[in-house]
Design an enzyme around this catalytic site. Structure first.
Site, PDB file in Angstrom:
ATOM      1  N   LYS A   7       0.847  -1.206   0.000  1.00  0.00           N
ATOM      2  CA  LYS A   7       0.000   0.000   0.000  1.00  0.00           C
ATOM      3  C   LYS A   7       0.869   1.237   0.000  1.00  0.00           C
ATOM      4  O   LYS A   7       2.055   1.182   0.359  1.00  0.00           O
ATOM      5  CB  LYS A   7      -0.922   0.024   1.224  1.00  0.00           C
ATOM      6  CG  LYS A   7      -0.217  -0.014   2.608  1.00  0.00           C
ATOM      7  CD  LYS A   7       0.270   1.291   3.169  1.00  0.00           C
ATOM      8  CE  LYS A   7       0.938   1.142   4.538  1.00  0.00           C
ATOM      9  NZ  LYS A   7       1.753   2.281   4.939  1.00  0.00           N
ATOM     10  N   VAL A  54      11.188  -4.531   2.957  1.00  0.00           N
ATOM     11  CA  VAL A  54      10.847  -4.766   4.373  1.00  0.00           C
ATOM     12  C   VAL A  54      11.031  -3.489   5.189  1.00  0.00           C
ATOM     13  O   VAL A  54      11.982  -2.732   4.954  1.00  0.00           O
ATOM     14  CB  VAL A  54      11.766  -5.886   4.921  1.00  0.00           C
ATOM     15  CG1 VAL A  54      11.495  -6.138   6.398  1.00  0.00           C
ATOM     16  CG2 VAL A  54      11.569  -7.162   4.113  1.00  0.00           C
ATOM     17  N   ALA A  55      10.131  -3.270   6.149  1.00  0.00           N
ATOM     18  CA  ALA A  55      10.190  -2.090   7.037  1.00  0.00           C
ATOM     19  C   ALA A  55      10.367  -0.814   6.217  1.00  0.00           C
ATOM     20  O   ALA A  55      11.249   0.001   6.479  1.00  0.00           O
ATOM     21  CB  ALA A  55      11.327  -2.233   8.057  1.00  0.00           C
ATOM     22  N   ALA A  56       9.519  -0.666   5.220  1.00  0.00           N
ATOM     23  CA  ALA A  56       9.720   0.399   4.232  1.00  0.00           C
ATOM     24  C   ALA A  56       8.565   1.397   4.187  1.00  0.00           C
ATOM     25  O   ALA A  56       8.597   2.331   3.407  1.00  0.00           O
ATOM     26  CB  ALA A  56       9.897  -0.232   2.853  1.00  0.00           C
ATOM     27  N   LEU A  71       5.504   0.408   3.359  1.00  0.00           N
ATOM     28  CA  LEU A  71       4.610  -0.096   2.306  1.00  0.00           C
ATOM     29  C   LEU A  71       3.657  -1.182   2.824  1.00  0.00           C
ATOM     30  O   LEU A  71       2.890  -1.763   2.051  1.00  0.00           O
ATOM     31  CB  LEU A  71       5.439  -0.649   1.134  1.00  0.00           C
ATOM     32  CG  LEU A  71       6.301   0.401   0.412  1.00  0.00           C
ATOM     33  CD1 LEU A  71       7.236  -0.258  -0.594  1.00  0.00           C
ATOM     34  CD2 LEU A  71       5.409   1.438  -0.291  1.00  0.00           C
ATOM     35  N   GLY A 121       4.160  -4.222   3.912  1.00  0.00           N
ATOM     36  CA  GLY A 121       4.385  -5.598   3.433  1.00  0.00           C
ATOM     37  C   GLY A 121       4.069  -6.670   4.477  1.00  0.00           C
ATOM     38  O   GLY A 121       3.326  -7.611   4.197  1.00  0.00           O
ATOM     39  N   ASP A 171      -1.985  -1.747  10.667  1.00  0.00           N
ATOM     40  CA  ASP A 171      -2.285  -1.684   9.227  1.00  0.00           C
ATOM     41  C   ASP A 171      -2.987  -2.948   8.722  1.00  0.00           C
ATOM     42  O   ASP A 171      -3.474  -2.961   7.587  1.00  0.00           O
ATOM     43  CB  ASP A 171      -0.986  -1.540   8.415  1.00  0.00           C
ATOM     44  CG  ASP A 171      -0.447  -0.120   8.423  1.00  0.00           C
ATOM     45  OD1 ASP A 171      -1.175   0.795   8.857  1.00  0.00           O
ATOM     46  OD2 ASP A 171       0.709   0.069   7.994  1.00  0.00           O
TER      47      ASP A 171
END
Ligand code: C5P
Length: 305
Positions: free
Chosen positions: A21, A105-107, A109, A111, A146
């Protein structure tokens, strides 16, 4: 609480895709007594995705195997989702989870949250569970703020901690037809970003309300309302993110925003050719850049073998 239920497995293998997202807006309203923050955020699912393969096993375990080796453990949100379902159902059904990780990862977004929601929805369908939408929402919320969004995905306004999800009309501005995602080569810990956020960056939710109303009326949101309350502080504390933002603008991106707590930045484009030019220029500078687009996935769209 246990919801002891019969599990019906008619196939051994279940594939599901877990989409990323972006946050079009993120208003931080204030700190809550439970140490979370009250949010209003407009999120949109995009086509960058992880692929998850679930296999039934007869060993009463959850086995987690990920293409990113440091995520091959029980802390992985996908594994925690499977443990949670087994625990709620008092089930001894074993499951092997193979996760082909493509979402950084850990971005910022989503995930890991998307993987967790995909496992909940896949098990619901594959094991033919009778979990109500409220059961699923409770489980999702306990896994992360999220995760509830990803139970439906698409375009939605998320409020509270993130668990109050209101789907918005299926409208997406043409000026945002193509999305470049630039992931700076650093990690930004979400908890630290929220913890250090000064109250001067709090807003009353006006940006998210304005963008929701505009999109619901099939109108284009004003750029000033594509506001992320974490962005100012992340750009100040992480110079690599500020540098990447400058480089995106210099390469021709008309607009650049932070997704979630970052470090990923997104830039919308109306035209593929222009997005590609900017992508190529930034890749030549050594940046990790993805070309993506908004999508409305079918919830629980699993493939059984
Ligand atoms: O819910 P999740 O585990 O994804 O959140 C990660 C961290 O982000 C939390 O521990 C909290 O510090 C922060 N957070 C917050 N308010 C939210 C969501 C997340 O403060 N609504």
């Amino acid at each position: 609480m246990s919801y002891a239920q019969q599990i019906h497995i008619s196939s051994c293998v279940c594939f599901v895709q877990a989409y990323a997202k972006i946050n079009l807006t993120l208003d931080v309203l204030g700190r809550r007594t439970d140490s979370y923050h009250e949010l209003a955020t407009v999120m949109q699912t995009i086509d960058l995705h992880d692929t998850i393969c679930l296999t039934a096993t007869d060993d009463n375990r959850v086995q987690m195997i990920c293409t990113t080796p440091q995520l091959s453990n029980d802390e992985n949100l996908a594994a925690r989702a499977a443990h949670l379902v087994r625990q709620r159902l008092a089930s001894t059904q074993g499951v092997k989870i193979e996760l082909y990780k493509r979402i950084p990862v850990a971005a910022g977004l989503g995930g890991g949250s998307s993987d967790a929601a995909a496992v909940l929805l896949a098990l619901q369908q594959w094991w033919q569970l009778q979990l109500s939408p409220a059961d699923l929402l409770n489980m999702a919320t306990s896994l992360g703020s999220d995760v509830p969004f990803f139970l439906t995905g698409g375009l939605a306004l998320c409020e509270g901690r993130g668990e109050r999800v209101t789907p918005l009309a299926r409208y997406w501005p043409l000026s945002m037809r193509w999305l470049l995602l630039l992931k700076p080569a650093i990690s930004v810990p979400t908890a630290a970003v929220f913890r250090s956020l000064p109250a001067s960056d709090y807003t009353d939710g006006m940006h998210s309300r304005a963008v929701s109303s505009a999109l619901n009326a099939a109108g284009n949101p004003h750029a000033d309302n594509l506001h992320n309350g974490l962005e100012r502080s992340v750009l100040e504390r992480y110079p690599q993110v500020a540098q990447a933002r400058g480089d995106l603008l210099k390469a021709g991106a008309p607009l650049v925003r932070l997704s979630g707590s970052g470090p990923t930045l997104f830039a919308p484009f109306a035209e593929l050719a222009r997005a590609l030019r900017v992508q190529q220029e930034l890749q030549a500078q050594g940046y990790e850049v993805y070309l993506s687009r908004a999508i409305h996935p079918q919830p629980g769209n699993v493939c059984l073998f």
